[in-house]
Write an enzyme that holds these catalytic residues in place. Structure first.
Site, PDB file in Angstrom:
ATOM      1  N   ASP A 102     -32.874  30.667  42.463  1.00 30.78           N
ATOM      2  CA  ASP A 102     -33.666  31.170  41.346  1.00 30.78           C
ATOM      3  C   ASP A 102     -34.804  32.005  41.947  1.00 30.78           C
ATOM      4  O   ASP A 102     -34.963  32.103  43.167  1.00 30.78           O
ATOM      5  CB  ASP A 102     -34.159  30.040  40.447  1.00 30.78           C
TER       6      ASP A 102
HETATM    7  C1  BGC Z   1     -35.289  31.848  35.600  1.00 34.76           C
HETATM    8  C2  BGC Z   1     -33.816  32.166  35.682  1.00 34.76           C
HETATM    9  C3  BGC Z   1     -33.601  33.646  35.538  1.00 34.76           C
HETATM   10  C4  BGC Z   1     -34.381  34.347  36.637  1.00 34.76           C
HETATM   11  C5  BGC Z   1     -34.191  35.859  36.667  1.00 34.76           C
HETATM   12  C6  BGC Z   1     -36.113  32.715  36.539  1.00 34.76           C
HETATM   13  O1  BGC Z   1     -37.466  32.578  36.306  1.00 34.76           O
HETATM   14  O2  BGC Z   1     -35.483  30.483  35.875  1.00 34.76           O
HETATM   15  O3  BGC Z   1     -33.113  31.437  34.697  1.00 34.76           O
HETATM   16  O4  BGC Z   1     -32.234  33.961  35.578  1.00 34.76           O
HETATM   17  O5  BGC Z   1     -35.752  34.072  36.457  1.00 34.76           O
HETATM   18  O6  BGC Z   1     -34.842  36.477  35.632  1.00 34.76           O
END
Ligand code: BGC
Length: 732
Positions: A262
């Site tokens: 993530d």
């Molecule tokens: C979130 C993810 C997301 C990623 C990209 C993160 O803050 O937890 O679910 O896909 O950002 O935007």
């Protein structure tokens, strides 16, 4: 994919790996945020030198094409980039939030919605979405419950598979297909106290029986990528959790796509306190099995030194890079780079899909004296009240980066159109936002007094749910409860339509309205969908994918809980008011309940009313005994005993009475949407095999255990229509 194609892909990967430098390999393992519509010299250089493998959040077509051209034509090996983006519940045309989609209990609808989103995203040059999120969510305080399919592993598994298939399509190389990314692996939904990113402690048995199941279903559906969770699991952050990333995902499940972290979660390993430096974070993540780092530079800055120091082997790097190259090949990215993106789907068909999804997501929670559906012919005037009645942005919900609010049709607009010029529609917003605390409700009350019916549109605006948007108090925010009460005092029949990103605690308002329709955040076509249901053009068919607590203090509350050694029975529950002063400690109860709140949810999992009514009878199990290699068929009659044709979601639950680890009191094992005209009756049958009854027992292996089973068929998890059978080991 045929064996020959697979073998050719593997040969191609091996040949590329032989030619790649270590820097190019580490580049493939690195994902950067785009420059939002421009190609900076720095980014162009990175792409040209092959030191970046993926870009996220670049949605400008010409910019993507320019970057992809540099990657495929100017970099040494011509490996294409993969462009990713959060396409969570629609791209341009926003569908209901995933929790609302789950309320449809209709995998076809979910699949079709994901197909639409994929086609719109692919038309914009994207090849990869960070969805579906399949975290089991038993805590409505957690803002990301909106992105989930709710509390049940079976329902979430069915929806996970449907969404993956929708995004990836039958042929992932097709120009309108994108790779799915199942997230957040794993346990994120159990973040303590419903606070985002918080610690999770999930015993392995619970992890396997509950939290991992939808991830496995996504693998079985062919999902191409995984994303790790920000959270830690039993003390080990998921991004560097070898048990999850290697033991379970690769060794047990045989997953051969790639895993992305993530956002910056590799470097956050140090913040968790797992490591001291970014270099150690890169080491922990790569050796645990993480293939690609999102939006951080720990891999880029430290992997080569780790290889040079002999702490990470080239073979380990090759394995990670191979996983990434495999997905790029399976998506046909090199070919796609040479062709323009597909054209976007027709707006009219996109709207029709969004409307169907919204209609099916609506859950009717109360309907006294059949105040709904509204009889349009009998209405002279209608009051439309509340901050969610005419707000095309707020009805869309969380994660709508590319959604176009101009495509939204609000309830007010749809009601005005549906009621026609003969009905006087008075609209009063009442509160500026759902959070506003101060307002006088005189205007709203006057409008309600003058109307035949008051339609109240309340709930939560988009910003109150989603990532990092958790709430400890999940009542209707602001002064909305006062607004509802004030309208109630007018005596005009009142219908509340609640739009929210989570189950709210509705104890405060439930008795203040004649009807209550839960609409989640219904997306662009929420208005027409709600109007169709209010007018009876459609009968509501949604069922709750998550339990609704009476008060936040009951959380976590979910239907598939364990029995405990001292379960409450209606007779053992004692209310605080009835306790005499100085009553001896052990004089009552001694079972699992609260003194001050009914231990049951306000609305249970699987609940939802219709404009018709359904009766269930004659449950039958095809045989009293079932062999491990055999099956039983469980069936029951369901009849439409009400006035209109309607769809009922027929649900099958099972209880395994004795297990080597304790079993839930009920578990959903099947469901079917059944359409019935008034007076019509159908027999609905479900086949159960040992595989359906299997679970992870004391040895953490998945198997069905012999013994007694109860089965129920009904329209809600509280159904009492029960049958039974025995699972036995065959005589030899
Ligand atoms: C979130 C993810 C997301 C990623 C990209 C993160 O803050 O937890 O679910 O896909 O950002 O935007």
């Amino acid at each position: 994919m045929s064996r020959e194609t697979n073998e050719a892909t593997e040969r191609q990967i091996r040949s590329l790996l032989q030619r790649m430098t270590l820097a190019e390999k580490i580049g493939q393992m690195t994902q950067l945020n785009g420059d939002e519509g421009r190609v900076s010299d720095a980014l162009a250089d990175r792409v040209r030198s092959g030191t970046v493998g993926s870009i996220l959040n670049e949605v400008d077509g010409p910019t993507q094409q320019a970057l992809q051209r540099i990657a495929t034509e100017e970099s040494r090996l011509g490996i294409p980039l993969i462009f990713g983006r959060d396409v969570i519940h629609g791209f341009r045309t926003i569908l209901p939030i995933p929790l609302g989609q789950a309320a449809s209990w209709n995998p076809q609808t979910v699949r079709e919605g994901a197909r639409l989103a994929a086609a719109e995203a692919a038309a914009s040059g994207l090849q990869w979405t960070f969805a579906p999120m399949v975290d089991i969510a038993r805590d409505p305080r957690w803002g990301r419950v909106a992105e989930s399919f709710g509390e049940d592993p079976h329902l979430a598994s069915v929806m996970a598979a449907a969404m993956v298939k929708g995004f990836q399509g039958p042929d992932p190389t097709a120009p309108d297909a994108i790779a799915a990314c199942v997230k957040h692996f794993a346990g994120y939904g159990a973040s303590e106290s419903g606070k985002d990113y918080n610690t999770t402690n999930i015993p392995e048995n619970e992890l396997r029986n509950v939290y991992l199941r939808p991830f496995k279903a996504a693998v079985d559906a062919g999902v191409m990528t995984f994303m790790t969770s920000f959270s830690d699991l039993d003390g080990v952050p998921a991004t560097a959790n070898a048990f999850l990333l290697t033991t379970v995902l690769r060794k047990e499940w045989g997953f051969d796509g790639f895993v992305v972290s993530d956002w910056d979660s590799v470097r956050q390993l140090a913040v968790h306190g797992m490591t001291e430096t970014d270099r150690e974070s890169a080491f922990e993540a790569v050796t645990a099995g993480l293939d690609m780092e999102m939006a951080g530079d720990a891999y880029l800055s430290h992997l080569s030194a780790l290889v040079e120091a002999g702490r990470v082997t080239v073979a380990q790097i090759d394995e990670r890079v191979g996983n990434i190259l495999r997905v790029k090949a399976r998506l046909g990215l090199s070919d796609r780079a040479r062709t323009p993106p597909c054209s976007p789907p027709e707006p009219a068909s996109a709207r029709a899909i969004a409307k169907r999804a919204a209609v099916e997501s609506l859950v009717l929670l109360r309907n006294d004296h059949r105040v709904l559906p509204l009889d349009r012919a009998a209405l002279d005037s209608v009051a439309v009240i509340g901050p969610m009645a005419d707000d095309g942005y707020e009805q869309l919900g969380t994660w709508i980066f590319d959604g176009d609010p101009a495509r939204s049709v609000t309830p007010l607009a749809a009601l005005v159109e549906g009621l026609g010029p003969g009905v006087d529609v008075r609209y009063v917003r009442g509160l500026e936002t759902t959070r506003s605390r101060t307002a006088t409700f005189d205007e709203a009350a006057t409008a309600a007094e003058a109307a035949d019916v008051a339609l109240l549109f309340v709930g939560e605006e988009s910003i109150l749910s989603g990532e990092a948007h958790c709430r400890a108090d999940i009542d209707l925010p602001g002064a909305q409860v006062e607004l509802v009460r004030r309208i109630r005092r007018t005596g005009t029949p009142t219908v509340a339509v609640i739009m929210a990103g989570r189950p709210l605690t509705l104890t405060n308002v439930f008795d203040e309205v004649d009807a209550l329709l839960y609409a989640w955040h219904p997306g662009a076509m929420g208005g027409p969908a709600i109007a169709d249901v209010l007018f009876g053009i459609e009968s509501p068919s949604g069922k709750l994918p998550i339990s609704f607590p009476r008060v936040a203090g009951q959380i976590p509350i979910y239907y598939n809980h364990k029995n405990t050694g001292r379960p409450a029975s209606p007779g053992s529950v004692v209310s605080i008011e009835s306790i005499e002063s100085r009553a001896p400690q052990t004089s009552f109860g001694m079972t699992s309940f609260y003194l001050d709140v009914d231990p049951t949810p306000l609305f249970p999992f699987g609940y939802g009313l219709s404009y018709s009514s359904f009766e269930y009878a004659d449950i039958e199990v095809s045989a009293p005994q079932m062999d491990m290699a055999g099956s039983v068929t469980v069936s029951a009659s369901v009849s439409n005993s009400g006035p209109v044709a309607a769809v009922e979601v027929v649900q099958l639950y099972v209880r395994d009475l004795v297990g080597s680890t304790t079993r839930p009191v009920k578990e959903l094992k099947g469901f079917r949407r059944v359409e019935l005209s008034p007076g019509q009756s159908k027999r609905v049958a479900f086949v159960l095999t040992a595989d359906d009854l299997a679970f992870y027992g004391r040895n953490q292996r998945r198997a069905a255990e012999p013994g007694e089973f109860h089965v129920w068929i009904g329209g809600c998890s509280t159904t009492e229509l029960r049958g039974e059978f025995r699972l036995r080991v065959e005589d030899r």
